[in-house]
Design a protein around this motif. Structure first.
Motif, PDB file in Angstrom:
ATOM      1  N   ASN A 173      50.048  45.924  27.040  1.00 46.97           N
ATOM      2  CA  ASN A 173      51.404  45.468  27.688  1.00 46.97           C
ATOM      3  C   ASN A 173      51.121  45.259  29.104  1.00 46.97           C
ATOM      4  O   ASN A 173      49.944  45.481  29.750  1.00 46.97           O
ATOM      5  N   TRP A 174      52.092  45.067  29.740  1.00 42.18           N
ATOM      6  CA  TRP A 174      52.018  44.719  31.077  1.00 42.18           C
ATOM      7  C   TRP A 174      51.371  46.076  31.998  1.00 42.18           C
ATOM      8  O   TRP A 174      50.508  45.841  32.973  1.00 42.18           O
ATOM      9  N   ASP A 175      51.890  47.093  31.530  1.00 41.62           N
ATOM     10  CA  ASP A 175      51.475  48.582  32.260  1.00 41.62           C
ATOM     11  C   ASP A 175      49.868  48.511  32.181  1.00 41.62           C
ATOM     12  O   ASP A 175      49.464  49.081  33.213  1.00 41.62           O
ATOM     13  N   ASN A 176      49.392  48.302  31.152  1.00 35.84           N
ATOM     14  CA  ASN A 176      47.719  48.414  30.899  1.00 35.84           C
ATOM     15  C   ASN A 176      46.936  47.477  31.217  1.00 35.84           C
ATOM     16  O   ASN A 176      45.816  47.228  30.800  1.00 35.84           O
ATOM     17  N   SER A 177      47.719  46.146  31.504  1.00 36.61           N
ATOM     18  CA  SER A 177      46.749  44.902  31.279  1.00 36.61           C
ATOM     19  C   SER A 177      45.625  44.641  32.416  1.00 36.61           C
ATOM     20  O   SER A 177      44.839  44.221  31.806  1.00 36.61           O
ATOM     21  N   VAL A 178      45.801  45.297  33.701  1.00 31.99           N
ATOM     22  CA  VAL A 178      44.812  45.190  34.642  1.00 31.99           C
ATOM     23  C   VAL A 178      43.536  46.066  34.380  1.00 31.99           C
ATOM     24  O   VAL A 178      42.625  45.657  34.251  1.00 31.99           O
ATOM     25  N   MET A 179      43.996  47.325  33.717  1.00 29.09           N
ATOM     26  CA  MET A 179      42.935  48.006  33.466  1.00 29.09           C
ATOM     27  C   MET A 179      42.070  47.595  32.194  1.00 29.09           C
ATOM     28  O   MET A 179      40.817  47.665  32.313  1.00 29.09           O
ATOM     29  N   ALA A 184      37.658  45.103  29.723  1.00 31.85           N
ATOM     30  CA  ALA A 184      37.084  44.034  28.792  1.00 31.85           C
ATOM     31  C   ALA A 184      35.755  43.321  29.435  1.00 31.85           C
ATOM     32  O   ALA A 184      34.881  43.020  28.440  1.00 31.85           O
ATOM     33  N   HIS A 185      35.834  43.059  30.698  1.00 28.81           N
ATOM     34  CA  HIS A 185      34.642  42.439  31.481  1.00 28.81           C
ATOM     35  C   HIS A 185      33.432  43.462  31.448  1.00 28.81           C
ATOM     36  O   HIS A 185      32.325  42.779  31.378  1.00 28.81           O
ATOM     37  N   GLN A 186      33.718  44.741  31.440  1.00 31.23           N
ATOM     38  CA  GLN A 186      32.625  45.794  31.616  1.00 31.23           C
ATOM     39  C   GLN A 186      31.957  45.750  30.511  1.00 31.23           C
ATOM     40  O   GLN A 186      30.687  45.867  30.300  1.00 31.23           O
ATOM     41  N   TYR A 187      32.745  45.529  29.202  1.00 29.27           N
ATOM     42  CA  TYR A 187      31.933  45.768  27.844  1.00 29.27           C
ATOM     43  C   TYR A 187      31.974  44.447  26.706  1.00 29.27           C
ATOM     44  O   TYR A 187      32.094  44.482  25.917  1.00 29.27           O
ATOM     45  N   ASN A 188      32.207  43.388  27.657  1.00 28.64           N
ATOM     46  CA  ASN A 188      31.960  41.891  27.062  1.00 28.64           C
ATOM     47  C   ASN A 188      32.740  41.725  25.906  1.00 28.64           C
ATOM     48  O   ASN A 188      32.525  41.384  24.703  1.00 28.64           O
ATOM     49  N   SER A 189      34.250  41.962  26.157  1.00 30.65           N
ATOM     50  CA  SER A 189      35.094  41.799  25.188  1.00 30.65           C
ATOM     51  C   SER A 189      36.041  40.346  25.370  1.00 30.65           C
ATOM     52  O   SER A 189      37.026  40.759  26.163  1.00 30.65           O
ATOM     53  N   LYS A 190      35.983  39.361  25.150  1.00 29.12           N
ATOM     54  CA  LYS A 190      36.626  38.178  25.391  1.00 29.12           C
ATOM     55  C   LYS A 190      37.872  38.206  24.852  1.00 29.12           C
ATOM     56  O   LYS A 190      38.903  37.815  25.456  1.00 29.12           O
ATOM     57  N   LEU A 191      38.089  39.017  23.672  1.00 28.45           N
ATOM     58  CA  LEU A 191      39.510  38.749  22.978  1.00 28.45           C
ATOM     59  C   LEU A 191      40.396  39.755  23.757  1.00 28.45           C
ATOM     60  O   LEU A 191      41.479  39.235  24.056  1.00 28.45           O
ATOM     61  N   ILE A 192      39.792  40.895  24.270  1.00 24.34           N
ATOM     62  CA  ILE A 192      40.819  41.667  24.951  1.00 24.34           C
ATOM     63  C   ILE A 192      41.042  41.023  26.590  1.00 24.34           C
ATOM     64  O   ILE A 192      42.185  41.220  26.936  1.00 24.34           O
ATOM     65  N   SER A 193      40.159  40.574  27.063  1.00 23.00           N
ATOM     66  CA  SER A 193      39.967  39.824  28.366  1.00 23.00           C
ATOM     67  C   SER A 193      41.045  38.778  28.326  1.00 23.00           C
ATOM     68  O   SER A 193      42.028  38.731  29.293  1.00 23.00           O
ATOM     69  N   ASP A 194      41.047  38.074  27.441  1.00 28.16           N
ATOM     70  CA  ASP A 194      42.061  36.695  27.281  1.00 28.16           C
ATOM     71  C   ASP A 194      43.333  37.199  26.948  1.00 28.16           C
ATOM     72  O   ASP A 194      44.336  36.662  27.697  1.00 28.16           O
ATOM     73  N   ALA A 195      43.637  38.375  26.213  1.00 34.46           N
ATOM     74  CA  ALA A 195      45.103  38.987  26.034  1.00 34.46           C
ATOM     75  C   ALA A 195      45.429  39.671  27.242  1.00 34.46           C
ATOM     76  O   ALA A 195      46.628  39.286  27.631  1.00 34.46           O
ATOM     77  N   ALA A 196      44.407  40.379  28.153  1.00 32.53           N
ATOM     78  CA  ALA A 196      45.174  40.985  29.149  1.00 32.53           C
ATOM     79  C   ALA A 196      45.371  39.960  30.168  1.00 32.53           C
ATOM     80  O   ALA A 196      46.420  39.966  30.838  1.00 32.53           O
ATOM     81  N   LEU A 197      44.780  38.898  30.489  1.00 34.26           N
ATOM     82  CA  LEU A 197      44.992  37.902  31.506  1.00 34.26           C
ATOM     83  C   LEU A 197      45.944  37.130  31.029  1.00 34.26           C
ATOM     84  O   LEU A 197      46.882  36.878  32.128  1.00 34.26           O
ATOM     85  N   SER A 198      46.393  36.761  29.951  1.00 35.55           N
ATOM     86  CA  SER A 198      47.801  36.412  29.636  1.00 35.55           C
ATOM     87  C   SER A 198      49.089  37.104  30.156  1.00 35.55           C
ATOM     88  O   SER A 198      49.836  36.364  31.017  1.00 35.55           O
ATOM     89  N   PHE A 199      48.934  38.325  29.953  1.00 36.03           N
ATOM     90  CA  PHE A 199      50.049  39.412  30.517  1.00 36.03           C
ATOM     91  C   PHE A 199      49.888  39.341  31.955  1.00 36.03           C
ATOM     92  O   PHE A 199      51.198  39.307  32.679  1.00 36.03           O
ATOM     93  N   ILE A 200      48.853  39.220  32.509  1.00 29.08           N
ATOM     94  CA  ILE A 200      48.736  39.363  34.031  1.00 29.08           C
ATOM     95  C   ILE A 200      49.464  38.297  34.638  1.00 29.08           C
ATOM     96  O   ILE A 200      50.143  38.151  35.762  1.00 29.08           O
ATOM     97  N   THR A 201      49.079  36.934  34.377  1.00 31.84           N
ATOM     98  CA  THR A 201      49.324  35.666  34.755  1.00 31.84           C
ATOM     99  C   THR A 201      50.947  35.563  34.484  1.00 31.84           C
ATOM    100  O   THR A 201      51.595  34.652  35.319  1.00 31.84           O
ATOM    101  N   ASN A 203      53.156  37.704  34.852  1.00 30.17           N
ATOM    102  CA  ASN A 203      53.619  38.779  35.709  1.00 30.17           C
ATOM    103  C   ASN A 203      52.987  38.632  37.124  1.00 30.17           C
ATOM    104  O   ASN A 203      52.963  39.779  37.710  1.00 30.17           O
ATOM    105  N   MET A 204      52.597  37.487  37.597  1.00 30.25           N
ATOM    106  CA  MET A 204      52.052  37.517  39.033  1.00 30.25           C
ATOM    107  C   MET A 204      52.803  38.056  40.081  1.00 30.25           C
ATOM    108  O   MET A 204      52.145  38.790  41.151  1.00 30.25           O
ATOM    109  N   ASP A 205      54.244  38.031  40.157  1.00 30.82           N
ATOM    110  CA  ASP A 205      55.046  38.356  40.957  1.00 30.82           C
ATOM    111  C   ASP A 205      55.022  39.798  41.470  1.00 30.82           C
ATOM    112  O   ASP A 205      55.155  40.499  42.164  1.00 30.82           O
ATOM    113  N   LYS A 206      54.564  40.730  40.158  1.00 27.15           N
ATOM    114  CA  LYS A 206      54.544  42.186  40.253  1.00 27.15           C
ATOM    115  C   LYS A 206      52.958  42.591  40.546  1.00 27.15           C
ATOM    116  O   LYS A 206      52.929  43.780  40.609  1.00 27.15           O
ATOM    117  N   LEU A 207      51.912  41.778  40.347  1.00 28.78           N
ATOM    118  CA  LEU A 207      50.467  42.285  40.291  1.00 28.78           C
ATOM    119  C   LEU A 207      50.291  42.910  41.568  1.00 28.78           C
ATOM    120  O   LEU A 207      49.588  43.936  41.512  1.00 28.78           O
TER     121      LEU A 207
END
Length: 241
Positions: A173-179, A184-201, A203-207
């Motif tokens: 969700n938005w609350d845990n997206s940045v973390m 995901a980058h630290q442990y090579n998970s593209k699936l989580i990385s892509d999903a989290a990045l979608s939440f972040i982009t 909600n850029m006004d709140k980032l």
């Protein structure tokens, strides 16, 4: 003229459920054959299943014959008082190339019969070992799922990593997206990385107001650059439509 069969698209007069008699009978034969194959596969899995040291129901009083233990440790070694997790070397070797290299050579773990696993909770370690035996994960919370993914990545247990990735994506969700993006980058998970990045982009006004964002700027500014690059790319694609 009769109706058209939904399977073979031929006209028919005798039918069952929108298909001609021939297609209906063939479908039933295929269904029965698939059922037989599924039952055979279940029987093979049951035969090949390596009983777990935690499987007290099937072996309540019998010996486990385990020949190695795994111990959860931390940097200050305070977690070493946790109960050791018993296992079989043969099982670990067959499930993980990392364990295979460790136990087939005269390394400390092979000689001592003790494998110390750093920075992991006892619950996560026990769940990890149980998965190696059963390919099953009992209900776990997000923290344990993260620990399991780390273990799966470290010891190259691909099926477990895939399971944890799907579970963690479902909890995003938005609350845990940045973390989650950093994790995901630290442990090579593209699936989580892509999903989290979608939440972040989205909600850029709140980032910039998020505490996790400030920490990310200090610890890994490269990821911040990637976030803004993804956002700009998304804006360009949206404008081009």
């Amino acid at each position: 003229m009769g109706p058209t069969c939904l399977s073979c698209m031929e006209r028919y007069y005798e039918s069952d459920g929108g298909t001609c008699k021939v297609c209906y009978e063939e479908a039933n034969e295929t269904k029965d054959e698939l059922k037989r194959e599924i039952e055979e596969l279940k029987a093979k899995v049951a035969f090949l299943r390596f009983w777990s040291p935690f499987d007290h129901h099937s072996r309540p009083n019998g010996p486990c014959f385990t020949d190695v233990v795994l111990v959860a440790t931390s940097d200050d070694h305070s977690a070493e008082i946790a109960a050791p997790v018993p296992a079989h070397k043969a099982l670990l070797v067959s499930r993980s190339p990392v364990f295979k290299a460790m136990l087939e050579n005269e390394m400390e773990e092979s000689l001592s019969g003790t494998i110390k696993i750093a920075d992991v909770s006892y619950d996560a370690l026990r769940s990890f070992v149980n998965y190696l035996y059963t390919a099953e994960v009992s209900c776990v919370d997000e923290q344990v799922a993260c620990e399991l993914l780390v273990l799966a990545e470290k010891y190259q247990v691909k099926h477990l990593k895939a399971y944890c990735e799907k579970l963690l994506v479902s909890k995003l969700n938005w609350d845990n997206s940045v973390m989650s993006y950093s994790f995901a980058h630290q442990y090579n998970s593209k699936l989580i990385s892509d999903a989290a990045l979608s939440f972040i982009t989205d909600n850029m006004d709140k980032l910039t107001k998020k505490e996790e964002y400030v920490e990310l700027v200090e610890k890994d500014p490269r990821l911040v650059v990637e976030i803004y690059e993804a956002y700009l790319s998304k804006q360009v694609n949206t404008a081009a439509r």
